[in-house]
Design a protein around this motif. Sequence first.
Motif, PDB file in Angstrom:
ATOM      1  N   ASN A 146      11.687  -0.269 112.755  1.00  0.00           N
ATOM      2  CA  ASN A 146      12.205   0.996 113.284  1.00  0.00           C
ATOM      3  C   ASN A 146      11.518   2.136 112.538  1.00  0.00           C
ATOM      4  O   ASN A 146      12.073   2.710 111.606  1.00  0.00           O
ATOM      5  N   PRO A 147      10.282   2.490 112.934  1.00  0.00           N
ATOM      6  CA  PRO A 147       9.512   3.466 112.159  1.00  0.00           C
ATOM      7  C   PRO A 147       9.938   4.908 112.349  1.00  0.00           C
ATOM      8  O   PRO A 147       9.523   5.773 111.575  1.00  0.00           O
ATOM      9  N   GLY A 148      10.767   5.186 113.363  1.00  0.00           N
ATOM     10  CA  GLY A 148      11.119   6.572 113.660  1.00  0.00           C
ATOM     11  C   GLY A 148      11.673   7.356 112.484  1.00  0.00           C
ATOM     12  O   GLY A 148      11.128   8.412 112.121  1.00  0.00           O
ATOM     13  N   PRO A 149      12.774   6.908 111.857  1.00  0.00           N
ATOM     14  CA  PRO A 149      13.316   7.660 110.715  1.00  0.00           C
ATOM     15  C   PRO A 149      12.331   7.783 109.562  1.00  0.00           C
ATOM     16  O   PRO A 149      12.242   8.835 108.926  1.00  0.00           O
ATOM     17  N   SER A 281      11.205  17.833 112.024  1.00  0.00           N
ATOM     18  CA  SER A 281      10.633  16.500 112.014  1.00  0.00           C
ATOM     19  C   SER A 281      11.699  15.435 112.231  1.00  0.00           C
ATOM     20  O   SER A 281      11.515  14.497 113.020  1.00  0.00           O
ATOM     21  N   LEU A 282      12.846  15.572 111.553  1.00  0.00           N
ATOM     22  CA  LEU A 282      13.933  14.612 111.727  1.00  0.00           C
ATOM     23  C   LEU A 282      14.647  14.807 113.056  1.00  0.00           C
ATOM     24  O   LEU A 282      15.011  13.840 113.733  1.00  0.00           O
ATOM     25  N   ALA A 283      14.853  16.076 113.452  1.00  0.00           N
ATOM     26  CA  ALA A 283      15.593  16.354 114.686  1.00  0.00           C
ATOM     27  C   ALA A 283      14.866  15.826 115.912  1.00  0.00           C
ATOM     28  O   ALA A 283      15.478  15.272 116.826  1.00  0.00           O
ATOM     29  N   ILE A 284      13.540  15.977 115.950  1.00  0.00           N
ATOM     30  CA  ILE A 284      12.782  15.482 117.092  1.00  0.00           C
ATOM     31  C   ILE A 284      12.830  13.963 117.146  1.00  0.00           C
ATOM     32  O   ILE A 284      12.870  13.370 118.231  1.00  0.00           O
TER      33      ILE A 284
END
Length: 418
Positions: A146-149, A281-284
């Motif tokens: 899960n690379p997103g975070p 960056s986190l919100a997107i």
Amino acid sequence: MNGMTGAVAASTAAGGHDGRARMMVFRAFLAQNVAVGSAFGGFGISVLPLQELHGASRGATTLALALAVLMMGLVSPLVATLIGRIGLRWTMTIGTLMSGIGYALLAIAPSMPVVLLLYALPIGVGLAMFGPFPSSVLASNWFRHNPGPALGVANMPLFVALLPMVGIFILRDHGLSAFYLILAALHVLLLPVMLGVADGPQDGGEQPGHPHAGEASAMLPNRTVLRSPAFWVMCLGAGYLNAVGITGVSHLVAFVAERGVAADEAAGLLSIMGGAAVIGSLAIGFLCGRLGAPLALALIAGGLAISWASLLSTISFPIMALASLMLGAGGAGVFPAINMLSGRLFGQQSLPRVVGLFGLVTLPLTFFLPPLAGVLRDAVGGYTPVALIIIGGCALVVIIFVAMARATASRSANGVAE
């Protein structure tokens, strides 16, 4: 008894692995921040003193950052090969050293041509070797499940917010040379951090929370990616958004100063822009998970259009601060969204190749738009046409990504039906 001991040992190992993975993301965060903070945040407040020092035009001065971006894109495929040969640790360490040397030499640069050369070669190449691209690869390698975070954290540009706040006082009290030497010192301090980088877990199956991480599909060849219409649509839309973000960093202070905003307030707007990028960056990443990457990119484009329209229509500092907030959040969210969209379209295994090709293909946009904005401003004597072009382009990008979102949803629905 032995079974319980084994379970405890496995649990301890997993906890240790998770801690090491988080530490690698932190190293990626620091590398990306020193690279982007120095190049973009530092350039944003130094552009006017640099222009005055060397008696150059606005277009020639803003060309410096564009050259760094150009070289970063040109050498990214070569950096990917270098990572495969010598690993992330030495690639990122060498890049940090090169970029630091570039800033040290800027402190004694005698003319604008030398400044442009330094931004193009040691700084631009260094950005490619330890900046957002390898930092994102590092974060993704340790959180492949899960690379997103991890990508969101690694790409938070905290230094873009901090450097303008500190740098404006350094420039005022000590001058441009001292400012460049401080940027060089930041790179020196980063070197020990880079020497602790590890490419990824020794066993692909050790990915925390992902027992089948070692089972990955083969990376797509360049030809397959380049033949995909979705890739070119992504490049057109997101490449333009990247170019708009670079243009904003390069011209925001000069733009608002032209409208009568004081220097301290102008630097404050740039700091707000950088601070918002930390959240963006986190919100997107969250929006990509909830709405999908295409709609998230459409929202970014709409926010950028509204922000530039607000900056163009008022000199009220609260409204301009809100517009800068949206500019920073949107600009910082483009790269994580592109990483997630690329993984969705082409598979996580092909992510480095797709992102590398994206950087190369979008070079005409990211390279030409920021200096052309300066040239157009010099030609007409104001930033109004520049802002109008940015607003119109962002509106077109909204349409592009909304259409992509509908097409993706339609294909998904057809797949479910079948």
